[in-house]
Design a protein around this motif. Structure first.
Motif, PDB file in Angstrom:
ATOM      1  N   GLN A  91      31.124   2.165  14.245  1.00 14.37           N
ATOM      2  CA  GLN A  91      31.636   1.131  15.144  1.00 14.37           C
ATOM      3  C   GLN A  91      33.128   1.354  15.407  1.00 14.37           C
ATOM      4  N   ASN A  92      33.894   1.583  14.355  1.00  8.25           N
ATOM      5  CA  ASN A  92      35.335   1.804  14.496  1.00  8.25           C
ATOM      6  C   ASN A  92      35.636   3.134  15.170  1.00  8.25           C
ATOM      7  N   LEU A  93      34.883   4.173  14.840  1.00  7.66           N
ATOM      8  CA  LEU A  93      35.110   5.492  15.438  1.00  7.66           C
ATOM      9  C   LEU A  93      34.854   5.471  16.941  1.00  7.66           C
ATOM     10  N   ASN A  94      33.787   4.821  17.344  1.00  6.74           N
ATOM     11  CA  ASN A  94      33.488   4.770  18.784  1.00  6.74           C
ATOM     12  C   ASN A  94      34.559   4.013  19.561  1.00  6.74           C
ATOM     13  N   GLN A  95      35.048   2.920  18.997  1.00  8.74           N
ATOM     14  CA  GLN A  95      36.124   2.174  19.654  1.00  8.74           C
ATOM     15  C   GLN A  95      37.408   3.003  19.703  1.00  8.74           C
ATOM     16  N   ALA A  96      37.708   3.685  18.596  1.00 12.92           N
ATOM     17  CA  ALA A  96      38.915   4.511  18.545  1.00 12.92           C
ATOM     18  C   ALA A  96      38.835   5.661  19.542  1.00 12.92           C
ATOM     19  N   LEU A  97      37.655   6.263  19.654  1.00 11.27           N
ATOM     20  CA  LEU A  97      37.496   7.397  20.566  1.00 11.27           C
ATOM     21  C   LEU A  97      37.813   7.007  22.003  1.00 11.27           C
ATOM     22  N   VAL A  98      37.341   5.855  22.426  1.00 12.68           N
ATOM     23  CA  VAL A  98      37.615   5.382  23.789  1.00 12.68           C
ATOM     24  C   VAL A  98      39.128   5.269  24.010  1.00 12.68           C
ATOM     25  N   LEU A  99      39.822   4.703  23.040  1.00 12.20           N
ATOM     26  CA  LEU A  99      41.265   4.507  23.186  1.00 12.20           C
ATOM     27  C   LEU A  99      42.038   5.828  23.113  1.00 12.20           C
ATOM     28  N   HIS A 100      41.605   6.722  22.233  1.00 10.79           N
ATOM     29  CA  HIS A 100      42.267   8.034  22.140  1.00 10.79           C
ATOM     30  C   HIS A 100      42.067   8.847  23.418  1.00 10.79           C
ATOM     31  N   GLU A 101      40.861   8.791  23.960  1.00 11.37           N
ATOM     32  CA  GLU A 101      40.595   9.522  25.206  1.00 11.37           C
ATOM     33  C   GLU A 101      41.394   8.919  26.363  1.00 11.37           C
ATOM     34  N   LYS A 102      41.515   7.613  26.376  1.00 11.89           N
ATOM     35  CA  LYS A 102      42.273   6.937  27.429  1.00 11.89           C
ATOM     36  C   LYS A 102      43.729   7.406  27.429  1.00 11.89           C
ATOM     37  N   ARG A 103      44.283   7.621  26.249  1.00 15.45           N
ATOM     38  CA  ARG A 103      45.680   8.075  26.121  1.00 15.45           C
ATOM     39  C   ARG A 103      45.781   9.596  26.114  1.00 15.45           C
TER      40      ARG A 103
ATOM     41  N   ILE B  30      45.021   3.673  16.155  1.00 12.61           N
ATOM     42  CA  ILE B  30      45.299   4.276  14.851  1.00 12.61           C
ATOM     43  C   ILE B  30      44.664   3.447  13.737  1.00 12.61           C
ATOM     44  N   PHE B  31      44.736   2.138  13.867  1.00 11.79           N
ATOM     45  CA  PHE B  31      44.103   1.243  12.898  1.00 11.79           C
ATOM     46  C   PHE B  31      42.595   1.492  12.831  1.00 11.79           C
ATOM     47  N   LEU B  32      41.953   1.559  14.000  1.00 13.62           N
ATOM     48  CA  LEU B  32      40.498   1.758  14.034  1.00 13.62           C
ATOM     49  C   LEU B  32      40.095   3.062  13.363  1.00 13.62           C
ATOM     50  N   LEU B  33      40.844   4.118  13.612  1.00 10.86           N
ATOM     51  CA  LEU B  33      40.517   5.411  12.999  1.00 10.86           C
ATOM     52  C   LEU B  33      40.754   5.358  11.492  1.00 10.86           C
ATOM     53  N   SER B  34      41.842   4.757  11.075  1.00 10.71           N
ATOM     54  CA  SER B  34      42.121   4.641   9.646  1.00 10.71           C
ATOM     55  C   SER B  34      41.024   3.851   8.938  1.00 10.71           C
ATOM     56  N   LYS B  35      40.641   2.733   9.516  1.00  8.23           N
ATOM     57  CA  LYS B  35      39.603   1.898   8.898  1.00  8.23           C
ATOM     58  C   LYS B  35      38.255   2.624   8.907  1.00  8.23           C
TER      59      LYS B  35
ATOM     60  N   MET C 258      48.686  -1.376   7.422  1.00  8.97           N
ATOM     61  CA  MET C 258      47.737  -0.286   7.452  1.00  8.97           C
ATOM     62  C   MET C 258      48.087   0.759   6.388  1.00  8.97           C
ATOM     63  N   GLN C 259      49.358   1.058   6.264  1.00 10.54           N
ATOM     64  CA  GLN C 259      49.748   2.063   5.275  1.00 10.54           C
ATOM     65  C   GLN C 259      49.469   1.583   3.861  1.00 10.54           C
ATOM     66  N   LEU C 260      49.674   0.300   3.623  1.00 11.26           N
ATOM     67  CA  LEU C 260      49.374  -0.257   2.310  1.00 11.26           C
ATOM     68  C   LEU C 260      47.867  -0.164   2.032  1.00 11.26           C
ATOM     69  N   ALA C 261      47.060  -0.434   3.032  1.00  7.01           N
ATOM     70  CA  ALA C 261      45.608  -0.317   2.875  1.00  7.01           C
ATOM     71  C   ALA C 261      45.227   1.110   2.505  1.00  7.01           C
ATOM     72  N   GLU C 262      45.841   2.080   3.155  1.00 10.59           N
ATOM     73  CA  GLU C 262      45.542   3.489   2.860  1.00 10.59           C
ATOM     74  C   GLU C 262      45.977   3.869   1.450  1.00 10.59           C
ATOM     75  N   ILE C 263      47.081   3.314   0.995  1.00 14.61           N
ATOM     76  CA  ILE C 263      47.519   3.582  -0.383  1.00 14.61           C
ATOM     77  C   ILE C 263      46.477   3.053  -1.371  1.00 14.61           C
ATOM     78  N   TYR C 264      46.048   1.799  -1.163  1.00  9.69           N
ATOM     79  CA  TYR C 264      45.007   1.231  -2.033  1.00  9.69           C
ATOM     80  C   TYR C 264      43.734   2.074  -1.996  1.00  9.69           C
ATOM     81  N   TRP C 265      43.368   2.484  -0.791  1.00  8.02           N
ATOM     82  CA  TRP C 265      42.146   3.271  -0.624  1.00  8.02           C
ATOM     83  C   TRP C 265      42.246   4.565  -1.421  1.00  8.02           C
ATOM     84  N   HIS C 266      43.372   5.266  -1.320  1.00  6.02           N
ATOM     85  CA  HIS C 266      43.528   6.540  -2.025  1.00  6.02           C
ATOM     86  C   HIS C 266      43.672   6.360  -3.536  1.00  6.02           C
TER      87      HIS C 266
END
Length: 141
Positions: A55-67, A35-40, A1-9
């Motif tokens: 799609q990714n934000l909605n899935q991430a939100l459910v998991l973040h709220e759960k925690r 964390i992956f879903l939010l990053s993507k 994931m971190q490598l993907a973010e480096i490429y993205w930036h």
């Protein structure tokens, strides 16, 4: 994931998506997955693929709220505002911008407050409510 973010930036979007696609979501633990879903999602926002971001934000939100991870919930909510803004859905964008602002003010999260103001200002502008847009714009300065 971190490598993907480096490429993205580095604006190497093809490389970033290739690395993101190597991540096996079916085997990821919940913490890494959210964390992956939010990053993507943030990557998709950057390249203006708003449907995929949502799609990714909605899935991430459910998991973040759960925690009950308030920081990540706020970040995700503002991301939802940006995605809906990109889709030209001013009402939904405004809803999430205001929600993010409300949450950020309670925790005094300055970066989220600023991001929320930007989403709210742009949402009001998209809704042709120029006076309201200006009222939030001056808070950005």
């Amino acid at each position: 994931m971190q490598l993907a973010e480096i490429y993205w930036h580095l604006n190497k979007y093809d490389s970033a998506i290739s690395v993101y696609n190597l991540f096996d979501t079916s085997r990821a633990n919940e913490k890494d997955l959210r964390i992956f879903l939010l990053s993507k999602a943030e990557f998709y926002l950057q390249i203006k693929e708003y449907d995929k971001a949502l799609q990714n934000l909605n899935q991430a939100l459910v998991l973040h709220e759960k925690r009950n991870d308030r920081n990540e919930v706020m970040r995700t909510v503002v991301g939802l505002g940006k995605a809906y803004l990109g889709q030209k859905n001013g009402k939904r964008s405004l809803h999430y911008g205001l929600l993010g602002l409300n949450m950020a003010l309670r925790t005094n999260s300055k970066q989220i407050i600023l991001s929320s103001y930007e989403v709210i200002q742009a949402s009001y502008y998209a809704l042709n409510k120029i006076d309201s847009a200006y009222a939030y714009y001056i808070n950005i300065l």
